[in-house]
Design a protein around this motif. Structure first.
Motif, PDB file in Angstrom:
ATOM      1  N   ASP A  30     -18.739  12.540 -11.927  1.00 43.10           N
ATOM      2  CA  ASP A  30     -18.126  12.665 -12.719  1.00 43.10           C
ATOM      3  C   ASP A  30     -17.035  11.862 -11.690  1.00 43.10           C
ATOM      4  OD1 ASP A  30     -19.600  13.202 -15.250  1.00 43.10           O
ATOM      5  OD2 ASP A  30     -18.035  14.446 -15.537  1.00 43.10           O
ATOM      6  N   VAL A  31     -16.650  12.900 -11.463  1.00 41.80           N
ATOM      7  CA  VAL A  31     -15.334  12.544 -10.538  1.00 41.80           C
ATOM      8  C   VAL A  31     -15.725  10.883  -9.495  1.00 41.80           C
ATOM      9  CG1 VAL A  31     -13.456  13.158  -8.479  1.00 41.80           C
ATOM     10  CG2 VAL A  31     -14.404  14.758 -10.221  1.00 41.80           C
ATOM     11  N   LEU A  32     -17.029  11.237  -9.072  1.00 46.18           N
ATOM     12  CA  LEU A  32     -17.315   9.877  -8.166  1.00 46.18           C
ATOM     13  C   LEU A  32     -17.812   8.510  -8.691  1.00 46.18           C
ATOM     14  CD1 LEU A  32     -19.330  11.726  -5.029  1.00 46.18           C
ATOM     15  CD2 LEU A  32     -17.168  11.084  -4.789  1.00 46.18           C
ATOM     16  N   GLU A  33     -17.891   8.752 -10.206  1.00 48.83           N
ATOM     17  CA  GLU A  33     -18.101   7.866 -10.691  1.00 48.83           C
ATOM     18  C   GLU A  33     -16.763   6.945 -11.434  1.00 48.83           C
ATOM     19  OE1 GLU A  33     -20.963   8.698 -13.899  1.00 48.83           O
ATOM     20  OE2 GLU A  33     -22.742   8.881 -12.220  1.00 48.83           O
ATOM     21  N   TRP A  34     -15.535   7.873 -11.990  1.00 44.87           N
ATOM     22  CA  TRP A  34     -14.537   7.446 -12.066  1.00 44.87           C
ATOM     23  C   TRP A  34     -14.044   6.824 -10.785  1.00 44.87           C
ATOM     24  CZ3 TRP A  34     -12.330   6.273 -16.621  1.00 44.87           C
ATOM     25  CH2 TRP A  34     -11.397   6.160 -16.304  1.00 44.87           C
ATOM     26  N   GLN A  35     -13.576   6.907  -9.662  1.00 40.08           N
ATOM     27  CA  GLN A  35     -12.908   6.741  -8.409  1.00 40.08           C
ATOM     28  C   GLN A  35     -13.777   5.705  -8.520  1.00 40.08           C
ATOM     29  OE1 GLN A  35     -13.760   9.954  -6.498  1.00 40.08           O
ATOM     30  NE2 GLN A  35     -11.153  10.133  -5.233  1.00 40.08           N
ATOM     31  N   ASP A  36     -14.915   4.896  -8.688  1.00 36.05           N
ATOM     32  CA  ASP A  36     -15.448   3.695  -8.339  1.00 36.05           C
ATOM     33  C   ASP A  36     -15.063   3.117  -9.289  1.00 36.05           C
ATOM     34  OD1 ASP A  36     -16.801   4.527  -5.857  1.00 36.05           O
ATOM     35  OD2 ASP A  36     -18.787   4.978  -6.430  1.00 36.05           O
ATOM     36  N   VAL A  65      -6.827  16.681 -11.646  1.00 37.07           N
ATOM     37  CA  VAL A  65      -7.559  16.798 -12.644  1.00 37.07           C
ATOM     38  C   VAL A  65      -8.071  17.873 -13.147  1.00 37.07           C
ATOM     39  CG1 VAL A  65      -8.187  14.655 -13.544  1.00 37.07           C
ATOM     40  CG2 VAL A  65      -9.485  15.602 -12.118  1.00 37.07           C
ATOM     41  N   TYR A  66      -8.174  18.742 -13.949  1.00 34.94           N
ATOM     42  CA  TYR A  66      -8.711  20.053 -14.975  1.00 34.94           C
ATOM     43  C   TYR A  66     -10.213  20.191 -15.044  1.00 34.94           C
ATOM     44  CZ  TYR A  66      -4.270  21.266 -14.504  1.00 34.94           C
ATOM     45  OH  TYR A  66      -2.600  21.414 -13.709  1.00 34.94           O
ATOM     46  N   ALA A  67     -11.011  19.925 -13.774  1.00 32.54           N
ATOM     47  CA  ALA A  67     -12.888  20.113 -14.634  1.00 32.54           C
ATOM     48  C   ALA A  67     -12.678  20.420 -15.700  1.00 32.54           C
ATOM     49  CB  ALA A  67     -13.419  20.748 -13.109  1.00 32.54           C
ATOM     50  N   LYS A  68     -13.558  20.944 -16.274  1.00 35.08           N
ATOM     51  CA  LYS A  68     -14.557  21.550 -17.158  1.00 35.08           C
ATOM     52  C   LYS A  68     -15.025  23.161 -17.170  1.00 35.08           C
ATOM     53  CE  LYS A  68     -15.078  19.040 -21.436  1.00 35.08           C
ATOM     54  NZ  LYS A  68     -14.686  19.040 -22.548  1.00 35.08           N
ATOM     55  N   THR A 104      -4.203  15.627 -18.638  1.00 35.78           N
ATOM     56  CA  THR A 104      -4.456  14.514 -18.875  1.00 35.78           C
ATOM     57  C   THR A 104      -5.614  14.653 -19.677  1.00 35.78           C
ATOM     58  OG1 THR A 104      -6.142  13.908 -17.017  1.00 35.78           O
ATOM     59  CG2 THR A 104      -3.996  13.729 -16.449  1.00 35.78           C
ATOM     60  N   GLY A 105      -6.405  13.097 -19.783  1.00 34.13           N
ATOM     61  CA  GLY A 105      -8.015  14.095 -20.859  1.00 34.13           C
ATOM     62  C   GLY A 105      -9.099  13.196 -19.907  1.00 34.13           C
ATOM     63  N   PHE A 106      -8.550  13.337 -19.055  1.00 36.18           N
ATOM     64  CA  PHE A 106     -10.194  13.618 -17.849  1.00 36.18           C
ATOM     65  C   PHE A 106     -10.258  14.556 -17.814  1.00 36.18           C
ATOM     66  CE2 PHE A 106     -12.170  11.990 -14.072  1.00 36.18           C
ATOM     67  CZ  PHE A 106     -13.136  12.007 -14.493  1.00 36.18           C
ATOM     68  N   HIS A 107     -11.490  14.695 -18.438  1.00 42.07           N
ATOM     69  CA  HIS A 107     -12.552  16.778 -17.425  1.00 42.07           C
ATOM     70  C   HIS A 107     -13.236  16.542 -17.296  1.00 42.07           C
ATOM     71  CE1 HIS A 107      -8.434  18.313 -19.072  1.00 42.07           C
ATOM     72  NE2 HIS A 107      -8.413  17.325 -20.221  1.00 42.07           N
ATOM     73  N   PRO A 108     -13.670  16.397 -15.651  1.00 39.69           N
ATOM     74  CA  PRO A 108     -15.162  16.245 -15.299  1.00 39.69           C
ATOM     75  C   PRO A 108     -15.481  17.024 -15.646  1.00 39.69           C
ATOM     76  CG  PRO A 108     -13.190  16.333 -13.065  1.00 39.69           C
ATOM     77  CD  PRO A 108     -12.746  15.855 -14.598  1.00 39.69           C
ATOM     78  N   ARG A 109     -17.195  16.451 -15.660  1.00 36.16           N
ATOM     79  CA  ARG A 109     -18.161  18.208 -15.599  1.00 36.16           C
ATOM     80  C   ARG A 109     -18.914  18.177 -14.331  1.00 36.16           C
ATOM     81  NH1 ARG A 109     -18.565  15.655 -20.753  1.00 36.16           N
ATOM     82  NH2 ARG A 109     -18.219  17.169 -22.016  1.00 36.16           N
ATOM     83  N   GLU A 119     -17.795  23.964 -16.508  1.00 36.94           N
ATOM     84  CA  GLU A 119     -19.622  23.536 -15.088  1.00 36.94           C
ATOM     85  C   GLU A 119     -18.257  23.632 -14.171  1.00 36.94           C
ATOM     86  OE1 GLU A 119     -18.431  22.285 -18.199  1.00 36.94           O
ATOM     87  OE2 GLU A 119     -20.374  22.282 -18.859  1.00 36.94           O
ATOM     88  N   GLY A 120     -17.293  23.181 -14.145  1.00 34.81           N
ATOM     89  CA  GLY A 120     -16.625  23.012 -12.216  1.00 34.81           C
ATOM     90  C   GLY A 120     -17.264  21.905 -12.160  1.00 34.81           C
ATOM     91  N   LEU A 121     -16.246  22.079 -10.934  1.00 39.90           N
ATOM     92  CA  LEU A 121     -17.072  20.683  -9.663  1.00 39.90           C
ATOM     93  C   LEU A 121     -18.150  21.805  -8.429  1.00 39.90           C
ATOM     94  CD1 LEU A 121     -14.060  18.418  -9.092  1.00 39.90           C
ATOM     95  CD2 LEU A 121     -16.040  18.679 -11.299  1.00 39.90           C
ATOM     96  N   GLU A 122     -18.845  20.941  -7.948  1.00 42.59           N
ATOM     97  CA  GLU A 122     -19.910  21.522  -7.414  1.00 42.59           C
ATOM     98  C   GLU A 122     -18.920  21.850  -5.960  1.00 42.59           C
ATOM     99  OE1 GLU A 122     -21.406  18.498  -7.989  1.00 42.59           O
ATOM    100  OE2 GLU A 122     -21.370  19.778 -10.575  1.00 42.59           O
ATOM    101  N   SER A 123     -18.644  20.871  -4.943  1.00 43.81           N
ATOM    102  CA  SER A 123     -18.245  20.692  -3.720  1.00 43.81           C
ATOM    103  C   SER A 123     -16.572  19.936  -3.949  1.00 43.81           C
ATOM    104  CB  SER A 123     -18.496  19.765  -2.456  1.00 43.81           C
ATOM    105  OG  SER A 123     -18.658  18.224  -3.454  1.00 43.81           O
ATOM    106  N   ILE A 124     -16.150  19.545  -4.750  1.00 41.97           N
ATOM    107  CA  ILE A 124     -14.843  18.707  -5.259  1.00 41.97           C
ATOM    108  C   ILE A 124     -13.821  19.807  -5.309  1.00 41.97           C
ATOM    109  CG2 ILE A 124     -13.650  16.945  -5.894  1.00 41.97           C
ATOM    110  CD1 ILE A 124     -15.846  14.812  -5.921  1.00 41.97           C
ATOM    111  N   LYS A 125     -12.600  19.330  -4.466  1.00 42.27           N
ATOM    112  CA  LYS A 125     -11.748  20.624  -5.603  1.00 42.27           C
ATOM    113  C   LYS A 125     -10.615  19.964  -6.513  1.00 42.27           C
ATOM    114  CE  LYS A 125     -11.512  23.176  -0.651  1.00 42.27           C
ATOM    115  NZ  LYS A 125     -10.358  23.873  -0.038  1.00 42.27           N
TER     116      LYS A 125
END
Length: 257
Positions: free
Chosen positions: A59-65, A220-223, A50-55, A226-232
């Motif tokens: 980023d993920v938590l804010e988008w979910q909210d 989604v596929y993270a940047k 998709t067009g969403f690639h969290p850094r 950077e990748g994500l810290e604790s979220i898969k």
């Protein structure tokens, strides 16, 4: 492999694509594709990008909210193009049902290149709607499924092979927990999509949407840097699944004869 499985299963030289999957070297290899053959153990379907690639996790938590609290003004939406050359085209039927319930459905006609040039119309439709209609695409799956769910809209399917028999690693095991299914033949025979969706209470819609939102990280596929810290994300899920498959093959001896 970046495409649907059928692009690698051509048996005639004049067909578009290749016979890659039928080659001896590909016989017992787990293959990651955006659409699988449900009867081939070694095919695994992964989400369309998709067009969403969290850094970051934030980023993920804010988008979910954001999608959880977004004000959704319409009951359902449909983004797609009618296929005028196909007799009894199902997409045309969906567009007609959508347009006939003014104010309750938002239709985005994707004829030509209207939805392939980065337009925000599709995302806005998904964000503004409780449900999004997801018929099959040119094959059984379509990218729109994931655009819809990432926007927090509840997908409505008409073919089991559009999602339920595809993305088992990435979606909940219970289809009813995150989606609605209306058999295409029921729609063809006059079932009102509006009536089916209106039968869900606000509490039920909220519960289903929360399940959709819960699974956004896996879709989604993270940047990459950077990748994500604790979220898969989807990449993490795919790699873990592939490694598990390797162990299964050694233990149970799955082989394509």
């Amino acid at each position: 492999m970046g495409r649907i499985t059928w692009d690698f299963r051509r048996t005639k030289d004049e067909d578009w694509g290749s016979k890659c999957i039928y080659l001896p070297g590909m016989r017992n290899i787990t293959r990651l594709l955006i659409e699988r053959n449900p009867w081939d153990y070694f095919d695994v379907a992964v989400p369309y990008p998709t067009g969403f690639h969290p850094r970051s996790d934030s980023d993920v938590l804010e988008w979910q909210d954001f999608v959880r609290n977004h004000n959704r003004k319409t009951l359902f939406c449909f983004a797609g193009a009618p296929r005028d050359t196909i007799k009894n085209d199902f997409r045309s039927l969906l567009l007609r049902q959508c347009m006939n319930v003014s104010g309750l459905c938002r239709a985005v006609d994707c004829a030509g290149t209207r939805c392939s040039n980065g337009t925000s119309l599709v995302l806005e439709a998904f964000l503004d709607s409780e449900f999004c209609l997801q018929p099959r695409g040119d094959s059984f799956t379509r990218r729109s499924i994931f655009d819809c769910m990432v926007a927090g809209s509840i997908p409505v399917f008409f073919w089991h092979r559009t999602a339920y028999l595809q993305y088992q690693w990435f979606l909940p095991s219970d289809p009813k927990s995150y989606s609605v299914f209306i058999h295409r033949n029921e729609v063809k025979n006059g079932t009102s999509i509006k009536s089916v969706l209106e039968s869900y209470s606000k509490e039920e819609v909220k519960k289903i949407r929360e399940k959709v939102i819960e699974y956004i990280p896996k879709l989604v596929y993270a940047k990459p840097k950077e990748g994500l810290e604790s979220i898969k994300d989807a990449f993490d899920v795919a790699i873990e699944g592939a490694l598990k498959r390797i162990k299964e093959q050694k233990q149970f001896g799955h082989k394509w004869k």
